[in-house]
Structures are given as structure tokens and as C-alpha cells.
Enzyme design. Structure first.
Site, PDB file in Angstrom:
ATOM      1  N   THR A  73       0.930  -1.132   0.071  1.00  0.00           N
ATOM      2  CA  THR A  73       0.054   0.056   0.016  1.00  0.00           C
ATOM      3  C   THR A  73       0.904   1.113   0.053  1.00  0.00           C
ATOM      4  O   THR A  73       0.587   2.245  -0.870  1.00  0.00           O
ATOM      5  CB  THR A  73      -0.859   0.068   1.358  1.00  0.00           C
ATOM      6  OG1 THR A  73      -1.730  -1.283   1.182  1.00  0.00           O
ATOM      7  CG2 THR A  73      -1.857   1.223   1.251  1.00  0.00           C
ATOM      8  N   THR A 119       2.159  -4.425  12.485  1.00  0.00           N
ATOM      9  CA  THR A 119       1.329  -3.307  12.875  1.00  0.00           C
ATOM     10  C   THR A 119       1.158  -3.498  14.396  1.00  0.00           C
ATOM     11  O   THR A 119       0.199  -3.016  15.202  1.00  0.00           O
ATOM     12  CB  THR A 119       0.055  -2.875  12.174  1.00  0.00           C
ATOM     13  OG1 THR A 119      -0.672  -4.370  12.106  1.00  0.00           O
ATOM     14  CG2 THR A 119       0.758  -2.380  10.821  1.00  0.00           C
ATOM     15  N   ARG A 171     -52.468 -39.529   0.544  1.00  0.00           N
ATOM     16  CA  ARG A 171     -52.157 -39.711  -0.767  1.00  0.00           C
ATOM     17  C   ARG A 171     -53.067 -39.842  -1.632  1.00  0.00           C
ATOM     18  O   ARG A 171     -53.037 -39.271  -2.722  1.00  0.00           O
ATOM     19  CB  ARG A 171     -51.003 -40.842  -0.778  1.00  0.00           C
ATOM     20  CG  ARG A 171     -50.144 -40.731  -1.993  1.00  0.00           C
ATOM     21  CD  ARG A 171     -48.899 -41.625  -1.766  1.00  0.00           C
ATOM     22  NE  ARG A 171     -48.087 -40.434  -0.694  1.00  0.00           N
ATOM     23  CZ  ARG A 171     -47.399 -39.642  -1.100  1.00  0.00           C
ATOM     24  NH1 ARG A 171     -47.390 -39.132  -2.335  1.00  0.00           N
ATOM     25  NH2 ARG A 171     -46.786 -39.067  -0.240  1.00  0.00           N
ATOM     26  N   LYS A 222     -13.901  -0.320  17.673  1.00  0.00           N
ATOM     27  CA  LYS A 222     -14.490  -0.117  18.922  1.00  0.00           C
ATOM     28  C   LYS A 222     -14.190   1.051  19.447  1.00  0.00           C
ATOM     29  O   LYS A 222     -15.033   1.797  20.174  1.00  0.00           O
ATOM     30  CB  LYS A 222     -13.340  -1.076  19.814  1.00  0.00           C
ATOM     31  CG  LYS A 222     -13.541  -0.874  21.371  1.00  0.00           C
ATOM     32  CD  LYS A 222     -12.761  -1.684  22.267  1.00  0.00           C
ATOM     33  CE  LYS A 222     -12.847  -1.545  23.554  1.00  0.00           C
ATOM     34  NZ  LYS A 222     -12.108  -2.489  24.595  1.00  0.00           N
ATOM     35  N   ARG A 275     -37.456 -41.359  -2.305  1.00  0.00           N
ATOM     36  CA  ARG A 275     -38.639 -40.537  -2.223  1.00  0.00           C
ATOM     37  C   ARG A 275     -38.247 -39.257  -2.207  1.00  0.00           C
ATOM     38  O   ARG A 275     -36.927 -38.727  -2.116  1.00  0.00           O
ATOM     39  CB  ARG A 275     -39.314 -40.858  -0.975  1.00  0.00           C
ATOM     40  CG  ARG A 275     -38.602 -40.092   0.362  1.00  0.00           C
ATOM     41  CD  ARG A 275     -39.604 -40.516   1.723  1.00  0.00           C
ATOM     42  NE  ARG A 275     -39.047 -39.500   2.485  1.00  0.00           N
ATOM     43  CZ  ARG A 275     -39.305 -39.812   3.805  1.00  0.00           C
ATOM     44  NH1 ARG A 275     -40.004 -40.853   4.394  1.00  0.00           N
ATOM     45  NH2 ARG A 275     -38.746 -39.054   4.853  1.00  0.00           N
ATOM     46  N   VAL A 282       4.404  -9.694  11.306  1.00  0.00           N
ATOM     47  CA  VAL A 282       4.435  -8.850  12.342  1.00  0.00           C
ATOM     48  C   VAL A 282       4.782  -7.248  11.869  1.00  0.00           C
ATOM     49  O   VAL A 282       6.140  -7.335  11.368  1.00  0.00           O
ATOM     50  CB  VAL A 282       5.179  -9.370  13.501  1.00  0.00           C
ATOM     51  CG1 VAL A 282       5.243  -8.053  14.732  1.00  0.00           C
ATOM     52  CG2 VAL A 282       5.008 -10.665  14.106  1.00  0.00           C
ATOM     53  N   ASN A 337     -48.177 -34.177   0.496  1.00  0.00           N
ATOM     54  CA  ASN A 337     -48.304 -35.482  -0.272  1.00  0.00           C
ATOM     55  C   ASN A 337     -48.690 -34.732  -1.819  1.00  0.00           C
ATOM     56  O   ASN A 337     -49.384 -33.823  -2.240  1.00  0.00           O
ATOM     57  CB  ASN A 337     -49.588 -36.174   0.104  1.00  0.00           C
ATOM     58  CG  ASN A 337     -48.933 -37.052   1.227  1.00  0.00           C
ATOM     59  OD1 ASN A 337     -48.111 -37.374   1.401  1.00  0.00           O
ATOM     60  ND2 ASN A 337     -49.957 -37.206   2.254  1.00  0.00           N
ATOM     61  N   HIS A 355     -47.795 -20.394  -6.098  1.00  0.00           N
ATOM     62  CA  HIS A 355     -47.735 -20.822  -4.623  1.00  0.00           C
ATOM     63  C   HIS A 355     -46.440 -21.941  -4.577  1.00  0.00           C
ATOM     64  O   HIS A 355     -46.663 -22.912  -3.629  1.00  0.00           O
ATOM     65  CB  HIS A 355     -48.993 -21.075  -4.072  1.00  0.00           C
ATOM     66  CG  HIS A 355     -49.910 -19.959  -4.410  1.00  0.00           C
ATOM     67  ND1 HIS A 355     -49.597 -18.721  -3.517  1.00  0.00           N
ATOM     68  CD2 HIS A 355     -51.206 -19.651  -5.043  1.00  0.00           C
ATOM     69  CE1 HIS A 355     -50.647 -17.877  -3.894  1.00  0.00           C
ATOM     70  NE2 HIS A 355     -51.621 -18.434  -4.866  1.00  0.00           N
TER      71      HIS A 355
END
Length: 513
Positions: free
Chosen positions: A36, A66, A437, A137, A509, A64, A417, A276
Site C-alpha cells: 500500500t 502493525t 395420498r 471499537k 422418495r 508482524v 403429499n 404458490h
């Protein structure tokens, strides 16, 4: 709080040079790190290297740099606390009033097919989250920015007022904590995968970002909003591009998902019309327009105001057919310019474009309950023909097999069903969401009427009794497909044999609650 000193350290360098230049113009001292700092310095903007502030070099390959009292003391100090001010003076710590930080590209790294665990670990940011959390914070005094899209707004406020307003600092802090929470959630998800915890780790962290507030939910008295999974960029309803029409409603989005999923089941051109969340009509054909015509003819009454799902680019012929009635939404992989010219003449129709999904057995479905949530593996598969078993004396004909497999794909997407009657590559009757059913069969058969003769029947789950077979036989059904597995399977098989009906057990199923 007037901003005198800023720390800039970003992985995503979008807009960072211009941001730094504008801060410098406003008289802000800039501290920076690594890449940066180089980008800012190369652009001719004055910048102080973080090591000059800490009096300590970057070490351990940049792990390491900052994590130092000269940095964190400058961020965390309460400006109007005399003890904090005394500590700053005693230790030569200067305040840092703005922190612009975003994090190592962990998500992008682990998305690479050849990534190693070591590469992933090296892209877990430590100093970045620490600075972000410290600044967030202390938002009473410090401005924290994690999103490059906020740079312009911050500069505008600083130019006009000399500071970022308190409410804006708090909003930026909230965004910052969301940013680090999502980052940690993604790391947790990755490591759970490395540990082989599968689809259901001990702890699940959901990270979604709001796309929009909705007018209301299922009903006008229910508030609602639409969220997108934060890091998902693949095809799907959440990432569909809206090409035309007014804002989608809650119910639209739910129904669009149902239409999209059903249309994607088929390799040949297919159309599904949803009401629906249930398909009122589904069809396949040699062309998309033929498939849509099949779906529409299945239930011309219910198709009005429906949601249309298509698995091919919408062409002129299909658009002309759809435009003859009112539909709420069309979702498809795309639209030709000719199709758009036809469909956009209708002011209220919504047009959505997204590619079809690949089968993803790792996708989870969720259902909220009071005080908790249920997860399950999404039902993305169907039993292949080779795994199915003919249990009756009569074998299905080739034509019946084709219709049985078509109906089986459709019934998977009908609320249990569920019973589907089909023939000639389209649904003829759909019985959805019934408490028993035989009741679902009665609705489907009544809707199909005389067309039931010579048609096939699909059931999403086994027959507990032979009564559904009896009803099907009376209506003229010639073949049935169902999972099997009932203690009374033999009764159903016997009834089918007595009526000359061919019956297939899939062994799988598709309950849908």
C-alpha cells in the site's frame, strides 16, 4: 473528530491512491505498510512507512508489522480521557484518527483448485482484523473504513465539515465488525472442511448481505428483506440480473426459485409455470416455444399470474406465446433482443436472467424454527433409471418410460403429499400438499379428467395402501412410478397386476414440506 493522521493498509487497492491523495490535500498525515505504501509513494503522495512509527521493522515475512503500541495505542486511546492522554505523552504515542484497512484475500486463495493448507494459512490476516476491530471499537473518536466504496463519501464529509459525523462513524464501525465476522466465518468454514467435518460442522456461521428491503413478506403485515450469501458468485436467483419490471416481492422470489429449480431438471427444452411454489404446468419439447405451449396447456386457468421458469434463452416465438397472458416473472438463462422487445412492452412483467445451476450436493437448505434452524442437504438428485425396479408383471413400454421419468422429475418439486399425472411430455394434473395420498391422487386425476386414460402417475412417496392404485386404474392410468418401501407394497403391486398397470419403484422418495 478532526482527522489529522490516517493509517492505510489494504489488500484490495481499489481507489486507495486517489483516497490518499485527497487526504493529503486535506492536510492529513498518512502512515502505510508494504504494498500500500509503495502504491501511494509511487503516485507521488507523501507517506510515512509504519516502521518509522513503530521503530521496529516488519519481521517474519510481514506477519508482524502493525501489532505495536505505537499503532494500537494511537487507535485505541480515548481522546478525552486524561489518563490515556498522559500515557500517550509519556510513551510518545500519536493518535491515529482514520484507519482504512481490508484483509488478505483468504477467500480468493482457497478458491484456487491447487491451494495448499500452508498457502491458506498464510492468507489468514492477523494485524488487519486487529486494527479494524480496534478502530471500530473506538468509533467515538476514530473513523474505520473497510470498503473502498466508502472513500468518496468520507472525503466529501471531510471536505465539507472537517470530520466524519458520529452516526457515520458508528455505521462504518458496524460495517467493519461485519467485515471481520464474515472473514472469520469463511476461515472457520474452510478449516472445518479440512478437518472433514462435512456439511454439518459443530458451529455454523451464516454470512449474508442485504440486497434490498422488500415491500412486505408473504402478507402485508409481515416485514421482509432479501439477503444474498456474501461470497457466492455462481448462478442462481440471488445473483440473477433483472432486465425489466418493478421490484420483486417476497412471494415472487420464493416462486422464482421453485420455477428455476424445476426448469433446470431437464436436458431438453423445458418450461415450468409456478403458482404458490407448486407447478401448475410443466412441459418439454423440441423447442422452447413448444415446451412453453405444453406447460401452458396443462392448466390454462392457473397459468394466469404465474411465474415462468425456462431452461433455454428466450426467443421471439416463446416471447410471443408468453405475452398473450399475464405472468408475474420469467426467469431464464437469457433473452434475445427480439424477445426483450416483445416482453418489455408489458410494464409489470419482471424478467430475470441467470445461468442454470450445476447439481450441487454440498448445497444446504435451511428452515427456521423457534430458537433454532434446521439444515439439510439440498435434494439435488433423482434416482437414475438403472437404479429403478419394475415390480409388476407388466413392463412399461418405451413411451411409458419416457413419461414416467418426466413425471418423476416434476413430482419432486410438488409439495407433499404429491401426485402428478402426465402424458405427451406435459403435466395433466397435479395434486399438491394434501394430508393423505389418495386425496392428492383424487385432485390430480380430477384435474386431468379424460386425459388420464393412457397417462402415467408419479407419487413423491410410497403408497401406504392400495387405494391410490385403485383410483388410478379407475381413471385409466397405465403406469405408475413411486419410491416403494411401504409395509403394504405387496398390496399395491397385486392391485396393479390385477389392473394390468406397470409400476416402477425408484427406491428414492422426494418429500417436500
Amino acid at each position: 473528530m478532526k482527522i489529522k493522521r490516517a493509517l492505510l493498509s489494504v489488500s484490495d487497492k481499489t481507489g486507495i491512491v486517489e483516497f490518499a491523495r485527497n487526504l493529503h490535500i486535506l492536510g492529513v498525515e498518512i502512515i502505510s505498510t508494504g504494498g500500500t505504501m509503495k502504491a501511494i509513494k509511487d503516485a507521488g503522495v507523501p507517506v510515512t512507512y509504519v516502521s518509522e512509527v513503530t521503530g521496529f521493522p516488519e519481521i517474519m515475512d510481514g506477519r508482524v508489522k502493525t501489532l505495536n503500541p505505537y499503532i494500537h495505542g494511537g487507535i485505541l486511546a480515548i481522546r478525552d480521557n486524561p489518563a490515556h492522554q498522559t500515557a500517550m505523552m509519556e510513551h510518545g504515542i500519536s493518535g491515529i484518527d482514520l484507519v482504512a484497512v481490508n484483509l488478505y484475500p483468504f477467500r480468493q486463495t482457497v478458491a484456487k483448485p491447487d491451494v495448499t493448507l500452508e498457502d491458506a494459512v498464510e492468507n489468514i490476516d492477523i494485524g488487519g482484523p486487529a486494527m479494524i476491530r480496534a478502530a471500530a471499537k473506538n468509533f467515538h473518536y476514530v473513523t474505520v473504513i473497510v470498503n473502498p466504496a466508502r472513500y468518496e463519501e468520507a472525503i466529501a464529509q471531510l471536505t465539507a465539515d472537517g470530520e466524519v459525523a458520529f452516526n457515520n462513524r458508528m455505521a462504518l464501525a458496524q460495517e467493519a465488525f461485519s467485515h471481520t465476522a464474515g472473514y472469520d466465518a469463511y476461515i472457520s468454514r474452510y478449516l472445518s472442511g479440512q478437518l472433514g467435518q462435512g456439511l454439518f460442522p459443530e458451529t455454523v456461521h451464516l454470512v449474508y448481505e442485504k440486497t434490498q428491503n422488500l415491500r412486505y413478506g408473504e402478507n402485508p403485515h409481515q416485514a421482509a428483506a432479501f439477503y444474498r450469501e456474501q461470497y457466492y458468485s455462481g448462478p442462481g436467483v440471488a445473483n440473477a440480473k433483472q432486465l425489466h419490471g418493478k421490484e420483486l416481492s417476497y412471494n415472487n422470489i420464493v416462486d422464482v426459485e421453485a420455477a428455476y429449480a424445476l426448469a433446470a431438471e431437464f436436458e431438453q427444452p423445458a418450461a415450468a409455470i409456478i403458482k404458490h411454489t407448486n407447478p401448475c404446468g410443466t412441459g418439454i419439447g423440441e423447442t422452447l416455444s413448444a415446451a412453453y405451449q405444453q406447460a401452458y396447456q396443462a392448466d390454462t386457468v392457473s397459468a394466469y399470474g404465474g411465474i415462468v421458469g425456462l431452461n433455454r434463452e428466450v426467443d421471439k416465438a416463446t416471447a410471443q406465446l408468453i405475452s398473450q397472458i399475464f405472468v408475474e416473472v420469467i426467469i431464464a438463462p437469457g433473452f434475445t433482443q427480439e424477445a426483450l422487445a416483445i416482453l418489455t412492452q408489458k410494464k409489470n412483467i419482471r424478467l430475470l436472467a441467470t445461468e442454470l445451476p450445476e447439481p450441487d450436493t454440498a448445497r444446504l437448505d435451511a428452515k427456521a424454527i423457534s430458537g433454532g434452524i434446521l439444515f439439510q442437504q439440498a435434494d439435488m438428485t433423482t434416482a437414475p433409471r438403472g437404479a429403478m425396479k419394475v415390480v409388476t408383471k407388466r413392463q412399461p413400454t418405451d413411451a411409458e418410460w419416457k413419461q414416467l421419468l418426466f413425471a418423476w422429475k416434476v413430482v419432486k418439486h410438488v409439495k407433499s403429499n404429491a401426485i402428478v399425472i402426465a402424458n405427451d411430455n406435459k403435466t395433466l394434473g397435479v395434486g399438491a400438499g394434501q394430508m393423505n395420498r389418495v386425496g392428492a391422487a383424487g385432485i390430480a386425476l380430477a384435474q386431468a379428467g379424460e386425459q388420464s386414460k393412457g397417462a402415467v402417475l408419479a407419487s413423491d412417496a410410497f403408497f401406504p395402501f392400495a387405494d391410490t392404485v385403485a383410483a388410478a386404474a379407475k381413471a385409466g392410468i397405465t403406469a405408475i412410478i413411486q419410491p416403494g418401501g411401504s409395509v403394504n407394497d405387496e398390496d399395491s403391486i397385486k392391485a396393479a397386476d390385477e389392473q394390468g398397470i406397470a409400476m416402477i419403484f425408484t427406491g428414492m422418495r422426494h418429500f417436500k414440506h
